[in-house]
Design a protein around this motif. Sequence first.
Motif, mmCIF file in Angstrom:
data_model
loop_
_atom_site.group_PDB
_atom_site.id
_atom_site.type_symbol
_atom_site.label_atom_id
_atom_site.label_comp_id
_atom_site.label_asym_id
_atom_site.label_seq_id
_atom_site.Cartn_x
_atom_site.Cartn_y
_atom_site.Cartn_z
ATOM 1 N N THR A 104 -7.720 -10.366 0.367
ATOM 2 C CA THR A 104 -8.000 -8.931 0.404
ATOM 3 C C THR A 104 -6.932 -8.161 1.163
ATOM 4 O O THR A 104 -6.401 -7.150 0.680
ATOM 5 C CB THR A 104 -9.380 -8.665 1.039
ATOM 6 O OG1 THR A 104 -10.391 -9.147 0.162
ATOM 7 C CG2 THR A 104 -9.599 -7.178 1.275
ATOM 8 N N GLU A 105 -6.602 -8.601 2.363
ATOM 9 C CA GLU A 105 -5.625 -7.874 3.186
ATOM 10 C C GLU A 105 -4.242 -7.901 2.554
ATOM 11 O O GLU A 105 -3.493 -6.922 2.640
ATOM 12 C CB GLU A 105 -5.588 -8.465 4.596
ATOM 13 C CG GLU A 105 -6.881 -8.284 5.370
ATOM 14 C CD GLU A 105 -7.309 -6.824 5.440
ATOM 15 O OE1 GLU A 105 -6.434 -5.952 5.653
ATOM 16 O OE2 GLU A 105 -8.512 -6.549 5.267
ATOM 17 N N MET A 106 -3.885 -9.005 1.896
ATOM 18 C CA MET A 106 -2.592 -9.087 1.216
ATOM 19 C C MET A 106 -2.532 -8.094 0.058
ATOM 20 O O MET A 106 -1.528 -7.399 -0.139
ATOM 21 C CB MET A 106 -2.353 -10.506 0.701
ATOM 22 C CG MET A 106 -1.061 -10.685 -0.075
ATOM 23 S SD MET A 106 0.422 -10.484 0.949
ATOM 24 C CE MET A 106 0.452 -12.083 1.761
ATOM 25 N N ILE A 107 -3.623 -8.003 -0.711
ATOM 26 C CA ILE A 107 -3.669 -7.051 -1.824
ATOM 27 C C ILE A 107 -3.477 -5.626 -1.315
ATOM 28 O O ILE A 107 -2.686 -4.849 -1.855
ATOM 29 C CB ILE A 107 -5.000 -7.188 -2.590
ATOM 30 C CG1 ILE A 107 -5.050 -8.516 -3.353
ATOM 31 C CG2 ILE A 107 -5.197 -6.018 -3.553
ATOM 32 C CD1 ILE A 107 -6.400 -8.832 -3.971
ATOM 33 N N LEU A 108 -4.206 -5.287 -0.260
ATOM 34 C CA LEU A 108 -4.119 -3.930 0.284
ATOM 35 C C LEU A 108 -2.715 -3.635 0.809
ATOM 36 O O LEU A 108 -2.180 -2.532 0.610
ATOM 37 C CB LEU A 108 -5.163 -3.740 1.386
ATOM 38 C CG LEU A 108 -6.622 -3.747 0.919
ATOM 39 C CD1 LEU A 108 -7.566 -3.716 2.112
ATOM 40 C CD2 LEU A 108 -6.902 -2.561 0.004
ATOM 41 N N TYR A 109 -2.098 -4.621 1.459
ATOM 42 C CA TYR A 109 -0.742 -4.416 1.977
ATOM 43 C C TYR A 109 0.253 -4.201 0.830
ATOM 44 O O TYR A 109 1.061 -3.263 0.857
ATOM 45 C CB TYR A 109 -0.303 -5.605 2.823
ATOM 46 C CG TYR A 109 1.184 -5.616 3.091
ATOM 47 C CD1 TYR A 109 1.768 -4.665 3.929
ATOM 48 C CD2 TYR A 109 2.014 -6.549 2.471
ATOM 49 C CE1 TYR A 109 3.139 -4.650 4.141
ATOM 50 C CE2 TYR A 109 3.379 -6.546 2.678
ATOM 51 C CZ TYR A 109 3.942 -5.586 3.525
ATOM 52 O OH TYR A 109 5.298 -5.570 3.725
ATOM 53 N N LEU A 110 0.175 -5.049 -0.188
ATOM 54 C CA LEU A 110 1.142 -4.976 -1.281
ATOM 55 C C LEU A 110 0.942 -3.730 -2.146
ATOM 56 O O LEU A 110 1.835 -3.361 -2.907
ATOM 57 C CB LEU A 110 1.045 -6.234 -2.146
ATOM 58 C CG LEU A 110 1.523 -7.524 -1.463
ATOM 59 C CD1 LEU A 110 1.204 -8.741 -2.328
ATOM 60 C CD2 LEU A 110 3.028 -7.460 -1.174
ATOM 61 N N CYS A 111 -0.225 -3.103 -2.030
ATOM 62 C CA CYS A 111 -0.489 -1.865 -2.763
ATOM 63 C C CYS A 111 -0.271 -0.625 -1.899
ATOM 64 O O CYS A 111 -0.669 0.483 -2.281
ATOM 65 C CB CYS A 111 -1.918 -1.868 -3.312
ATOM 66 S SG CYS A 111 -2.185 -3.032 -4.662
ATOM 67 N N SER A 112 0.351 -0.808 -0.743
ATOM 68 C CA SER A 112 0.551 0.328 0.166
ATOM 69 C C SER A 112 2.025 0.635 0.392
ATOM 70 O O SER A 112 2.368 1.421 1.267
ATOM 71 C CB SER A 112 -0.110 0.023 1.525
ATOM 72 O OG SER A 112 0.585 -1.029 2.191
#
Length: 673
Positions: A104-112
């Motif tokens: 989850t945190e990786m997805i949010l980071y890569l989409c920011s």
Amino acid sequence: MVAKRKSIKRSDYNRVLVTDTLPNEAPIVFSNDGLYRNCSAAATAEPIMRTLLDTLVLTNGLQENKWRLPYSYKVRKTQIDFRRLAVIHPRSQWELRLLYEEYTEMILYLCSRSEFSIRQPYKVASRYYERKSDSAVNRYKEGVVALLREDPVTQYSPSFFAYKDFNRPHKFFDSMQFCDLEKQYKFLWRIDVAKCFESIYTHTLSWAIKDKEFSKQKKNIVDSTFGETFAKKMQNANNGETNGIVIGPEASRIFAEILFQAIDRRALINLRQLKSPLIHGRDYAVRRYVDDTFIFSNDQDDLRAVYEKYSEALELCNMRINSEKTERMSRPFATDKSRAIGLASRGVNEFIKSFCKQNKKSGKLTPTKIRYPASLTQSFIASCREMCPKNPAGYDEIASFLIGSLLERIKKIVDIQKAPLSEKSRGQYAQALRVLLDIMYFLYNMSPDVSSSYHMATAIILANRFARRHLGEHEPVIKQAIYDHTEQLLSSKNIREMGVKGFICLEAINVVLAASDLGKAHLLPEPEVRRLMQAGTSQGDSGGKYSYFGIVSCLFYIKDHDIYSSLRKEIVSDIKVHLSDLRDVSTNAEKALLLLDILACPHLEIQFKEKLVVRLHKDIGQPAPNQADLDAFFAKSDEQYWFVKWKGVDLLNMLQKRESLFQSKDEPEGSEE
């Protein structure tokens, strides 16, 4: 629009199954609500249910690397074009749910990481909304509606993540941000990626997350990263394909967003490194909604430079700009479609004022007398023709907008208290509903599409139930009007001439499913139902006449009605063909979906379903279940449904959820908080 805000449990990762692993364009009755419930209750599952879960859904900690064939189908995109969507295998859906939990945190980071994106996940959604416009729908719900209160996850959770800035493209055009960009820049180019999802090469995700050359040189390291893991899950869900990802699930859009964010960054850097650097926010501005990109500037040469650098960044990921769809505009930034919708919006307001009074405080509408209903209907249809842009798209540009707008007016008309209406008022309400239904069906016949089918279905059920409760002697007139219009729709040229293999006529299926609310006295002719449900034969090699969506939609509509006995026998024969060999049920999505739904279907004989359970155990190499286990399993089959809830379902519940999804998604998009 928002009336209430309620909480969702952030740690419930099973809701990924409800929000992110299915296409939104599907029959009204299709959802993952049952899958969510059964997976959530897996710890207490009885033996046969446990076998189904272990064989078809749960991985139980095992790292599988199996290719699974998705259930693919086509829906109408325009009058001549189609879009291929896919329902991935339940086990692939579960694997994506596990991926979300771990990364989850990786997805949010890569989409920011992109300054360009205007549609990106930024946190795990923790709230859902009940809108004020839901009040009319809630008033006409029937049957088992406790689900709304009992299980808000399956009813109102439109996406696992919360999204910013815009959850639909038109909201960007209507925003102050767009106005500010128009004030700052003279020119706008709008570009589109050619066959975006079909062109995505899954391995490019790891190249995008890290430098492409680094990824090639350090392949063993990259293979263990999130990018390679996500890519492998998408490949397995798409029968091993590396060129292209399945279209429909929100997870596919997450995959694309991560890739596009890297493309944005590369273009941004390359523009800064030009001999005469171009700075974002000064010399130009870019806004990107998934693959739809808007470039603003005051200089045509700068626009061309941004276009070229963005094109180069796309090509590194094997994607191309569709030059034929590139639009070039100068201020004011308005298209034929936006102008047409502006005219349509004003036209609807004036039209409604001609026969309805509006309560300024509540917004509710009260019909007045219509002297000549047919003339009023024809007059508005004539004005619709004038609203249409003078291009080949015609009604396509405004029909969906008008149908949605007229549905909102129906909601305001039927939103009345329980007090009985006078004889005069009953006549006026009946006239108003007839006029609105006549116009909506006309527009729908001209330009049917799936999103409008949910609006049409809601209008049908609301009008029918309002007539039943409030219109007395006028109820049969409303019912007959809906029946006649629906039968005419099934025989219309736009519906009958769809001989495309794999095409599912959701536009008609959803209207027919809604028309089931009319009751036994208004059942459609068997030949028409058969022809509709047979459209789009199976994509597999089973040889069946019906596809999965056709079978379950047909069974839901015909139920146990005697007039469909021959059609029911035909459906059972087709199911036998589809499920004659279950050895590949753990990798064939259509077989898995069909088997699970048929086992829960109350309209089929118990002996037939028991034989399917026994065959499954045999084909997967497990001992046959005893009769006690079979009896225990089928005793609970009503509450252990999967993708179609056969009993105790109110279609308004399902439609309200669909509308919530379309409000928050765009084929499909995420939620906004």
